[in-house]
Design a protein around this motif. Structure first.
Motif, PDB file in Angstrom:
ATOM      1  N   SER A 131      90.252  61.449 134.273  1.00 38.72           N
ATOM      2  CA  SER A 131      90.097  60.093 133.898  1.00 38.72           C
ATOM      3  C   SER A 131      88.662  59.574 133.936  1.00 38.72           C
ATOM      4  N   LEU A 132      88.182  59.999 135.094  1.00 39.05           N
ATOM      5  CA  LEU A 132      86.644  59.581 135.482  1.00 39.05           C
ATOM      6  C   LEU A 132      85.660  60.413 134.401  1.00 39.05           C
ATOM      7  N   THR A 133      86.029  61.769 134.068  1.00 39.54           N
ATOM      8  CA  THR A 133      85.354  62.400 133.356  1.00 39.54           C
ATOM      9  C   THR A 133      85.312  61.605 131.645  1.00 39.54           C
ATOM     10  N   LEU A 134      86.537  61.377 131.470  1.00 42.75           N
ATOM     11  CA  LEU A 134      86.494  60.529 130.084  1.00 42.75           C
ATOM     12  C   LEU A 134      85.628  59.543 130.143  1.00 42.75           C
ATOM     13  N   ASN A 135      85.681  58.472 131.064  1.00 39.59           N
ATOM     14  CA  ASN A 135      85.063  57.362 131.358  1.00 39.59           C
ATOM     15  C   ASN A 135      83.756  57.714 131.145  1.00 39.59           C
ATOM     16  N   ILE A 136      83.051  58.768 131.820  1.00 39.57           N
ATOM     17  CA  ILE A 136      81.924  59.232 131.663  1.00 39.57           C
ATOM     18  C   ILE A 136      81.443  59.318 130.476  1.00 39.57           C
ATOM     19  N   LEU A 137      82.031  60.269 129.636  1.00 37.44           N
ATOM     20  CA  LEU A 137      81.814  60.602 128.267  1.00 37.44           C
ATOM     21  C   LEU A 137      81.675  59.424 127.398  1.00 37.44           C
ATOM     22  N   ARG A 138      82.697  58.575 127.486  1.00 36.53           N
ATOM     23  CA  ARG A 138      82.858  57.174 126.803  1.00 36.53           C
ATOM     24  C   ARG A 138      81.395  56.398 127.025  1.00 36.53           C
ATOM     25  N   SER A 139      81.137  56.208 128.312  1.00 34.68           N
ATOM     26  CA  SER A 139      79.998  55.404 128.723  1.00 34.68           C
ATOM     27  C   SER A 139      78.592  56.149 128.085  1.00 34.68           C
ATOM     28  N   LEU A 140      78.672  57.452 128.228  1.00 37.68           N
ATOM     29  CA  LEU A 140      77.133  58.135 127.320  1.00 37.68           C
ATOM     30  C   LEU A 140      77.266  58.012 126.059  1.00 37.68           C
ATOM     31  N   THR A 191      79.463  50.962 134.798  1.00 36.30           N
ATOM     32  CA  THR A 191      80.716  51.943 134.550  1.00 36.30           C
ATOM     33  C   THR A 191      80.177  53.489 134.677  1.00 36.30           C
ATOM     34  N   LEU A 192      79.238  53.712 134.312  1.00 36.48           N
ATOM     35  CA  LEU A 192      78.798  55.193 134.368  1.00 36.48           C
ATOM     36  C   LEU A 192      78.359  55.478 135.896  1.00 36.48           C
ATOM     37  N   VAL A 193      77.596  55.041 136.375  1.00 33.79           N
ATOM     38  CA  VAL A 193      77.441  55.040 137.979  1.00 33.79           C
ATOM     39  C   VAL A 193      78.648  55.004 138.713  1.00 33.79           C
ATOM     40  N   GLY A 194      79.505  53.996 138.499  1.00 33.71           N
ATOM     41  CA  GLY A 194      80.901  53.853 139.297  1.00 33.71           C
ATOM     42  C   GLY A 194      81.707  55.048 139.102  1.00 33.71           C
ATOM     43  N   SER A 195      81.655  55.766 137.573  1.00 34.33           N
ATOM     44  CA  SER A 195      82.631  56.616 137.562  1.00 34.33           C
ATOM     45  C   SER A 195      82.117  58.026 138.098  1.00 34.33           C
ATOM     46  N   SER A 196      80.755  58.067 138.048  1.00 31.97           N
ATOM     47  CA  SER A 196      79.993  59.086 138.534  1.00 31.97           C
ATOM     48  C   SER A 196      80.257  59.445 139.999  1.00 31.97           C
TER      49      SER A 196
END
Length: 244
Positions: A131-140, A191-196
């Motif tokens: 889920s976190l990886t998907l969130n990072i991809l979405r943010s990028l 969001t990106l920093v938090g998920s990372s």
């Protein structure tokens, strides 16, 4: 004071406060010298209790999450197809996480046979990491889209500078749009920093042998968790200030 009360009066607000406190305690425990190991163990136990309280509260998350996911559906309103399908997959992953965690919780309480407790914990961590990886991809992807929008606005501004007609009104519109894009980019970066930072911890809790699994010191885990928790708490606080 009123805003703090409003934050603590909500489920999300209390959850973020408890999460921040838990990771802060882990950081302190990780920084204590070895001669204070007994106190460090007590702090770790306290952090574990706080984490457990959040698990109990999440027992009630399934129905609200299902309602949100059904409302989102296949994301037909999303203009970008990459973001659309990442969101759809992430919603499915998040929906699946709840039942797995509930079963794990029940096995820990010995309400169900506990032979698979550790395996369920491992699956919870893996699902969270996905889920976190998907969130990072979405943010990028969102950052790329926002950058392209900024570039188009910059070109529009340059063109308006060469055209005197209605120049002031157009410049004001462009400045307002640019301000909105910067705010959107700021939120995406949060969001990106938090998920990372959460992903750093998720991988650390994976089975040994996967990347840096099991290698991070407790203090680093506390720092990573504090960063993501503080971002979450800030966003809850900011939403309450905006509503006030």
């Amino acid at each position: 004071m009123d805003t703090a009360v409003q934050v603590l009066d909500t489920y999300r607000g209390r959850d973020k406060v408890i999460r921040t406190c838990g990771y802060t305690i882990q950081l302190i425990a990780g920084l204590l010298p070895k001669e204070h190991q007994a106190f460090a163990d007590a702090l770790i136990g306290t952090a574990s209790t706080l984490s457990g309280s959040r698990v109990v509260l999440r027992l009630c998350d399934d129905i609200p999450m299902l309602a949100y996911n059904m409302g989102y559906g296949l994301g037909g309103h999303e203009k970008d197809q990459f973001i659309r399908w990442v969101d759809v997959v992430k919603n499915m992953v998040d929906q699946f996480y709840g039942p797995v965690e509930h079963v794990m919780w029940a096995t820990e309480r010995q309400l169900l046979p506990g032979a698979y407790t550790e395996k369920l914990k491992e699956w919870c961590t893996k699902i969270w990491a996905i889920s976190l990886t998907l969130n990072i991809l979405r943010s990028l992807r969102a950052l790329i889209i926002l950058r392209l929008k900024k570039q188009r606005l910059a070109k529009s501004k340059q063109m308006e500078e060469n055209d005197e007609a209605d120049k002031k009104d157009d410049e004001a519109d462009i400045k307002e749009s640019m301000k909105t894009l910067k705010l959107q980019a700021f939120n995406v970066w949060l969001t990106l920093v938090g998920s990372s930072t959460d992903l750093v911890n998720a991988i650390n809790w994976m089975p040994p042998g996967f990347l840096w699994a099991g290698k991070n010191p407790l203090a680093l885990t506390g720092v990573m968790g504090m960063i993501s928790s503080s971002i979450g708490l800030y966003r809850v606080y900011a939403s309450k200030v905006k509503q006030a």
